[in-house]
Write an enzyme that holds these catalytic residues in place. Structure first.
Site, PDB file in Angstrom:
ATOM      1  N   GLU A 135       0.835  -1.199   0.000  1.00 36.56           N
ATOM      2  CA  GLU A 135       0.000   0.000   0.000  1.00 36.56           C
ATOM      3  C   GLU A 135       0.872   1.252   0.000  1.00 36.56           C
ATOM      4  O   GLU A 135       1.850   1.334   0.743  1.00 36.56           O
ATOM      5  CB  GLU A 135      -0.892   0.019   1.248  1.00 36.56           C
ATOM      6  CG  GLU A 135      -1.913  -1.105   1.257  1.00 36.56           C
ATOM      7  CD  GLU A 135      -2.889  -1.028   2.424  1.00 36.56           C
ATOM      8  OE1 GLU A 135      -2.845  -0.043   3.189  1.00 36.56           O
ATOM      9  OE2 GLU A 135      -3.687  -1.963   2.555  1.00 36.56           O
ATOM     10  N   GLU A 201      -8.691   1.888  -4.521  1.00 46.15           N
ATOM     11  CA  GLU A 201      -9.776   1.594  -3.570  1.00 46.15           C
ATOM     12  C   GLU A 201     -10.484   2.881  -3.145  1.00 46.15           C
ATOM     13  O   GLU A 201      -9.841   3.838  -2.683  1.00 46.15           O
ATOM     14  CB  GLU A 201      -9.204   0.870  -2.343  1.00 46.15           C
ATOM     15  CG  GLU A 201     -10.275   0.556  -1.300  1.00 46.15           C
ATOM     16  CD  GLU A 201      -9.895  -0.528  -0.305  1.00 46.15           C
ATOM     17  OE1 GLU A 201      -8.826  -1.154  -0.447  1.00 46.15           O
ATOM     18  OE2 GLU A 201     -10.688  -0.739   0.632  1.00 46.15           O
TER      19      GLU A 201
HETATM   20  O1  KIV Z   1      -6.744  -6.932   1.759  1.00 51.15           O
HETATM   21  C1  KIV Z   1      -7.529  -6.924   0.790  1.00 51.15           C
HETATM   22  O2  KIV Z   1      -8.456  -7.748   0.681  1.00 51.15           O
HETATM   23  C2  KIV Z   1      -7.347  -5.907  -0.230  1.00 51.15           C
HETATM   24  C3  KIV Z   1      -8.377  -5.781  -1.296  1.00 51.15           C
HETATM   25  C4  KIV Z   1      -9.631  -5.248  -0.728  1.00 51.15           C
HETATM   26  C5  KIV Z   1      -7.911  -5.008  -2.456  1.00 51.15           C
HETATM   27  O3  KIV Z   1      -6.383  -5.198  -0.195  1.00 51.15           O
END
Ligand code: KIV
Length: 283
Positions: A135, A201
């Site tokens: 991220e 997201e």
């Molecule tokens: O952890 C997760 O499931 C994610 C998705 C929602 C993209 O990062």
């Protein structure tokens, strides 16, 4: 065509394409060139991985959302590398075709490129992951560059990055107004650093569409509208297991209702003596 060539040649379609070999990052790049849209779902165990793999889902994400949907925490922050490695290994064992992406959990890559490399190497060596997801934007560029130079495919993640929920002050749409320009700059920098795809997201539809047009790598939307190259959902959300799903979730099944009915039927038959009968007993 030699068998060596057929092993690496791009598959015809990403979703539902022929089994026989794993989907690769080259297949994903080719899908963007063709303008093909594709689905990604999360998976955390071998049995569900197998169902999704056999349905033709080309990419399975072992998300740090496991913190919430597997381990019962109220955010993704508490989950550790040691918690996620066995889940990732199970998903790899349960699938034959899908590219399996492992999420690097909070605190396992932010401090340095070296830390990111060591964590990613554990997911690849101990669990057999084919790619990792991190991220963040320009602040984690050195990590992305280190991973890419080590031959590790990187999926990036921008917008509402849940590991930063405390900094955001809650789960809120990101990238509205001026901050959309920052997100666009992050996306271009991640592409330049070698990321093979980027999750967007909870960002406005218009911004997600502009990022998708500006990049030659695919965007994978979750709450980012219809213009992304791919869409991802947490499987418990799309199957109707989650109690209070987000606005962006579409419920394709009522698994909670079906499980409730089935377990009540089982309990009723046990208490009444209707189960087991001779059919489910040994002589
Ligand atoms: O952890 C997760 O499931 C994610 C998705 C929602 C993209 O990062």
């Amino acid at each position: 065509m030699s068998s060596a060539t057929s092993v690496t040649s791009p598959s015809t379609t990403l979703y539902g394409g022929k089994a026989g070999r794993r989907v690769t990052v080259r297949d994903i790049a080719a899908a963007k060139e063709r303008g093909e849209r594709w689905p990604m779902v999360t998976a955390y165990d071998a049995m569900t991985a197998r169902v999704f793999d056999e349905a033709g889902i080309p990419v399975l994400l072992v998300g740090d959302s496991a913190a919430m949907v597997v381990y019962g925490y109220d955010s993704t922050l508490p989950v550790s590398v040691d918690d996620l490695i066995p889940l990732t290994a199970a998903v790899v064992r349960g699938s034959a075709r899908a590219l399996v992406v492992a999420d690097l959990p909070f605190g396992s890559y932010q401090s340095s490129p070296q830390q990111a490399l060591e964590t990613a190497a554990r997911f690849m060596k101990e669990a057999g992951a084919h790619a990792v997801k991190l991220e963040g934007g320009r602040r984690i560029l050195p990590q992305v560059e280190a991973l890419v130079s080590a031959g590790i495919p990187v999926m990036a993640h921008l917008g509402l990055t849940p590991q930063s929920v405390n900094a955001f002050g809650g789960y809120r749409v990101q990238g509205r107004g001026q901050s959309g320009d920052e997100l666009m700059a992050d996306a271009k920098a991640l592409e330049h650093a070698g990321a093979f795809s980027v999750v967007l997201e909870c960002v406005p539809t218009d911004l997600a569409g502009r990022v998708t047009s500006a990049l030659s790598i695919p965007t994978i939307g979750i709450g980012a509208g219809p213009d992304c190259d791919a869409q991802v959902l947490v499987w418990q959300d799309l199957m109707g297991l989650t109690q209070r799903p987000a606005k962006f979730v579409k419920k394709y099944s009522d698994l909670a209702g079906e499980m409730d009915r089935a377990v009540r039927d089982f309990a009723d038959e046990v208490t009444s003596g209707a189960f087991p009968t001779a059919e489910h007993s040994y002589s």
